[in-house]
Write an enzyme that holds these catalytic residues in place. Structure first.
Site, PDB file in Angstrom:
ATOM      1  N   CYS A   2     -14.553 -12.253  -6.008  1.00  0.00           N
ATOM      2  CA  CYS A   2     -15.631 -12.884  -5.264  1.00  0.00           C
ATOM      3  C   CYS A   2     -15.017 -13.972  -4.397  1.00  0.00           C
ATOM      4  CB  CYS A   2     -16.615 -13.548  -6.224  1.00  0.00           C
ATOM      5  SG  CYS A   2     -17.190 -12.446  -7.513  1.00  0.00           S
ATOM      6  N   ARG A  27     -14.224 -10.797   0.565  1.00  0.00           N
ATOM      7  CA  ARG A  27     -13.852 -10.759  -0.847  1.00  0.00           C
ATOM      8  C   ARG A  27     -14.940 -10.126  -1.716  1.00  0.00           C
ATOM      9  NH1 ARG A  27      -9.691 -13.925  -2.082  1.00  0.00           N
ATOM     10  NH2 ARG A  27     -10.338 -13.970  -4.246  1.00  0.00           N
ATOM     11  N   TRP A  74     -18.692  -9.790  -5.627  1.00  0.00           N
ATOM     12  CA  TRP A  74     -18.308  -8.382  -5.769  1.00  0.00           C
ATOM     13  C   TRP A  74     -18.430  -8.112  -7.265  1.00  0.00           C
ATOM     14  CZ3 TRP A  74     -13.998  -5.708  -7.993  1.00  0.00           C
ATOM     15  CH2 TRP A  74     -13.842  -4.390  -7.549  1.00  0.00           C
ATOM     16  N   ASN A 100     -15.016 -17.062  -9.654  1.00  0.00           N
ATOM     17  CA  ASN A 100     -14.364 -15.834  -9.205  1.00  0.00           C
ATOM     18  C   ASN A 100     -13.367 -15.444 -10.285  1.00  0.00           C
ATOM     19  OD1 ASN A 100     -12.948 -13.797  -7.871  1.00  0.00           O
ATOM     20  ND2 ASN A 100     -11.583 -15.268  -6.892  1.00  0.00           N
ATOM     21  N   GLY A 101     -13.528 -14.230 -10.821  1.00  0.00           N
ATOM     22  CA  GLY A 101     -12.609 -13.774 -11.864  1.00  0.00           C
ATOM     23  C   GLY A 101     -13.375 -13.085 -12.964  1.00  0.00           C
ATOM     24  N   GLU A 483      -0.401   6.261   4.992  1.00  0.00           N
ATOM     25  CA  GLU A 483      -1.190   5.129   5.476  1.00  0.00           C
ATOM     26  C   GLU A 483      -2.307   5.608   6.413  1.00  0.00           C
ATOM     27  OE1 GLU A 483      -1.765   2.342   4.620  1.00  0.00           O
ATOM     28  OE2 GLU A 483      -2.517   1.213   6.313  1.00  0.00           O
ATOM     29  N   LYS A 487      -6.329   4.808   5.850  1.00  0.00           N
ATOM     30  CA  LYS A 487      -7.133   4.086   6.854  1.00  0.00           C
ATOM     31  C   LYS A 487      -8.382   4.883   7.189  1.00  0.00           C
ATOM     32  CE  LYS A 487      -5.943   1.081   6.624  1.00  0.00           C
ATOM     33  NZ  LYS A 487      -4.995   0.236   6.035  1.00  0.00           N
ATOM     34  N   GLU A 490     -10.958   5.143   4.104  1.00  0.00           N
ATOM     35  CA  GLU A 490     -11.600   3.934   3.584  1.00  0.00           C
ATOM     36  C   GLU A 490     -12.666   3.377   4.529  1.00  0.00           C
ATOM     37  OE1 GLU A 490      -9.172   0.429   2.941  1.00  0.00           O
ATOM     38  OE2 GLU A 490      -7.856   0.982   4.576  1.00  0.00           O
ATOM     39  N   HIS A 506       2.515  24.860  -0.618  1.00  0.00           N
ATOM     40  CA  HIS A 506       2.522  25.061  -2.071  1.00  0.00           C
ATOM     41  C   HIS A 506       1.126  24.912  -2.674  1.00  0.00           C
ATOM     42  CE1 HIS A 506       6.834  25.466  -2.100  1.00  0.00           C
ATOM     43  NE2 HIS A 506       6.922  24.375  -1.359  1.00  0.00           N
ATOM     44  N   LYS A 605     -11.606  -7.038  -0.071  1.00  0.00           N
ATOM     45  CA  LYS A 605     -10.285  -7.289   0.492  1.00  0.00           C
ATOM     46  C   LYS A 605      -9.238  -7.590  -0.567  1.00  0.00           C
ATOM     47  CE  LYS A 605      -7.453  -8.249   3.938  1.00  0.00           C
ATOM     48  NZ  LYS A 605      -6.891  -7.056   4.598  1.00  0.00           N
TER      49      LYS A 605
END
Ligand code: F6R
Length: 610
Positions: A2, A27, A74, A100-101, A483, A487, A490, A506, A605
């Protein structure tokens, strides 16, 4: 995970809190809340959903308070809802807390509190904190918070206010980021610097187990046990404008366009004027250590791990040292074989990613020395590492990492060159060729961004209508393909996968049918023919092939529906340029689909939970 923010001073707190929360929304953004002490009462307002919902709710009641705290959430414990939003209060409403945590022992603490008659309103772990403070409060908030902090297990950056002591905010940090901003007659706290950058550039990054008491005119730093500490004040050189959108539709687009400058900044002072040497004195890693290294372990998450993947190729090639590469969330659980002859390299934009931090601690426990590559000065990973190389990308706000990635690529390249020069495995002519090309890279990146944006937009409009996209490449191109696919998926929510080009046959080739887009990276001359064979395999199944090649290659275009040519650079540096069209492709495909680019669903993030 958060974002938290706090203000005490002489100005109305609410606008400062809301503005700070806007900077911290990356966040977490499933709910938000504020508490302001006004006329001796702690007033709380909170709301599920985006910050805009909260803004619509707060009213004149809050307008005069000059002390307050705010939170953007979050969810971890308890689904997103008004009730589960922070700030949380005790039974009396006197104490308000943002956190936050994760409080790992909250279940036990809650049981005891309930047995003593405390009534809980939310399903969160956090709510135990105000109730504990209520229990231990004997007229001194600092004492009560100190007592409570010692009872908590887990990760927390928290801020506590008490309506009976409206002259202070008490903050504690353990394993979640927390910075204090120093002003004139006002002080700030936040999870991250951009939230307070507009007001001050003088910050203190709290360390584990530290506690800060903020009043209008002072910040007192102690350990949780009350031992006085001398704060280390950092003068942040970030420009506040860098943390704003600067006229771009999204932070991601702005950050894509900031890459030439970020590349330049990351190179400044690190290559000799005659292009023969890499100079990394600020890293502090002794040359002797570089000469005797037997192994490197590169560990990171997501995009940072993709930069590490490139790093593995480069270090093995240029310095001849074996490199293991791991995803941080898996690392600890395979009982990794590291010892004092291993250099553990942790790559992390935020420097706070819990998985990377845990992997790094495990390697340290086994005797390895740690080099951190990070973008955030004073972050946990930077502090706990033995040596640090910073990527000078400036604040990265968009959830999808762009400029942090390219500067991570630059940094791992510098590291590979430096190691090769120290241990004598890198020929002087090769070093000069690469360093000369490195110097040109930022102008070439600017060229790519300027000339490819419009044509990429057109291709993106096609891609936006598809449900599956494949990325293929060999060697360094495979690393970039990883990468590129991340991108795209997401931010656009299009299913995307990356394959080593030779691996497709394969199994996955079965998914290639008419019109399925395949992005084929073909920048490595010695592998070009083999990649072309793989392109032919997908074309034979009617795939829609978009090639990325380097000027001077006349073959790739004959095998693709579209092709984008990058300026010529040293082949080992091609990833830095090749990722740029892929970032733009992802961005424009996402915007064509109407996705919220800067805040993709389910993501945040800085991932400070394991
Ligand atoms: C994707 C992205 C993430 C991060 C990952 C690690 O665009 O940004 O995959 O790369 O969460 O974050 P840091 O680098 O902060 O450790």
């Amino acid at each position: 995970m958060c974002g938290i923010v706090g203000y005490i001073g002489h100005k109305p707190a609410l606008p400062i809190l809301i503005e700070g929360l806007k900077k911290l929304e990356y966040r977490g953004y499933d709910s938000a809340g504020v508490a302001v002490i006004q006329s001796g009462t702690a007033r709380v307002e909170k709301s599920q959903g985006r910050l805009a919902n909260l803004e619509g709710k707060v009213n004149g009641d809050f307008s005069d308070g000059v002390i307050g705290i705010g939170h953007t959430r979050w969810a971890t414990h308890g689904r997103p809802s008004d009730t589960n939003s922070h700030p949380h209060s005790d039974c009396t409403g006197k104490f308000v807390v943002i956190h936050n945590g994760i409080i790992e022992n909250y279940v036990q603490l809650k049981e005891v509190l309930q047995q003593h008659g405390h009534v809980f309103k939310s399903q969160t772990d956090t709510e135990v904190i105000p109730h504990l403070v209520e229990s231990y409060y004997k007229g001194d908030l600092v004492d009560a918070v100190r007592h409570v902090a010692k009872m908590l297990r887990g990760a927390y950056a928290l801020a506590v206010m008490c309506q009976d002591e409206p002259d202070k905010i008490v903050a504690v940090k353990e394993a979640s980021p927390l910075v204090i901003g120093l002003g004139e007659g006002e002080n700030f706290l936040a999870s991250d610097i951009p939230a307070i950058l507009k007001h001050t550039r003088r910050v203190i990054a709290l360390e584990e187990g530290q506690m800060a008491v903020l009043t209008r005119d002072s910040v007192t730093l102690t350990t949780v046990d009350g031992e006085p500490l001398t704060p280390k004040i950092i003068d942040v050189n970030w420009d506040p404008g860098q943390a704003e959108r600067g006229g771009y539709a999204h932070f991601m687009l702005k950050e894509i366009h900031e890459q030439p400058q970020a590349i330049r900044d990351t190179l400044i002072g690190r290559i000799s004027d005659d292009n023969t040497q890499v100079i990394l004195p600020e890293m502090g890693l002794p040359a002797e250590k570089a000469r005797t290294l037997r192994k490197l372990a590169i560990v990171a998450c997501g995009t940072a791990s993709h930069a590490g993947f490139v790093g593995r190729y480069l270090i093995e090639k240029l310095a001849g040292i074996p490199v293991e590469w791991d995803i941080a969330s898996e690392y600890r659980y395979r009982d990794p074989m590291v010892d004092s002859d291993t250099l553990f390299v942790a790559i992390s934009q935020s420097g706070e990613t819990a998985d990377t931090l845990a992997a790094m601690r495990e390697a340290k426990r086994k005797g390895a020395k740690v080099l951190a590559i990070t973008n955030v000065v004073g972050s946990s990973i930077a502090r706990e590492a033995d040596w640090v190389l910073y990527t000078w990308a400036g604040p990265e706000i968009a959830v999808a990492s762009t400029k942090a990635y390219t500067t991570q690529l630059i940094t791992v390249t510098l590291l590979a060159l430096w190691l090769g020069q120290q241990n004598g495995r890198l020929a002087a002519t090769d070093a000069k060729e690469i360093i000369t090309s490195l110097r040109d890279l930022y102008t070439q990146a600017a060229y790519v961004l300027e000339h490819m944006e419009e044509p990429i937009k057109e291709v993106a409009a096609q891609i936006a209508r598809k449900e599956d996209v494949f990325f293929i490449g060999r060697n360094l191109d495979y690393a970039v393909a990883l990468e590129g696919q991340l991108k795209l998926k997401e931010i656009s929510y299009i299913h995307a996968e990356a394959y080593a080009a030779g691996e497709l046959k394969h199994g996955t080739l079965a998914l290639i049918t008419r019109g399925v887009p395949v992005i084929a990276l073909n920048t490595q001359p010695e592998l070009a023919e083999k990649t072309i064979s793989n392109i032919q395999e997908v074309r034979a199944r009617d795939a829609y092939v978009i090639g990325i090649a380097v000027e001077g290659d006349d073959h790739t275009k004959h095998h693709c529906d579209e092709v984008f040519y990058l300026p010529r650079c040293h082949k080992l540096l091609a990833p830095v340029l090749a990722v740029l069209p892929l970032q733009m492709l992802a961005y424009y495909a996402a915007t064509a689909r109407g996705a919220d680019v800067d805040k993709p669903r389910n993501l945040a993030k800085s991932v400070t939970v394991e």
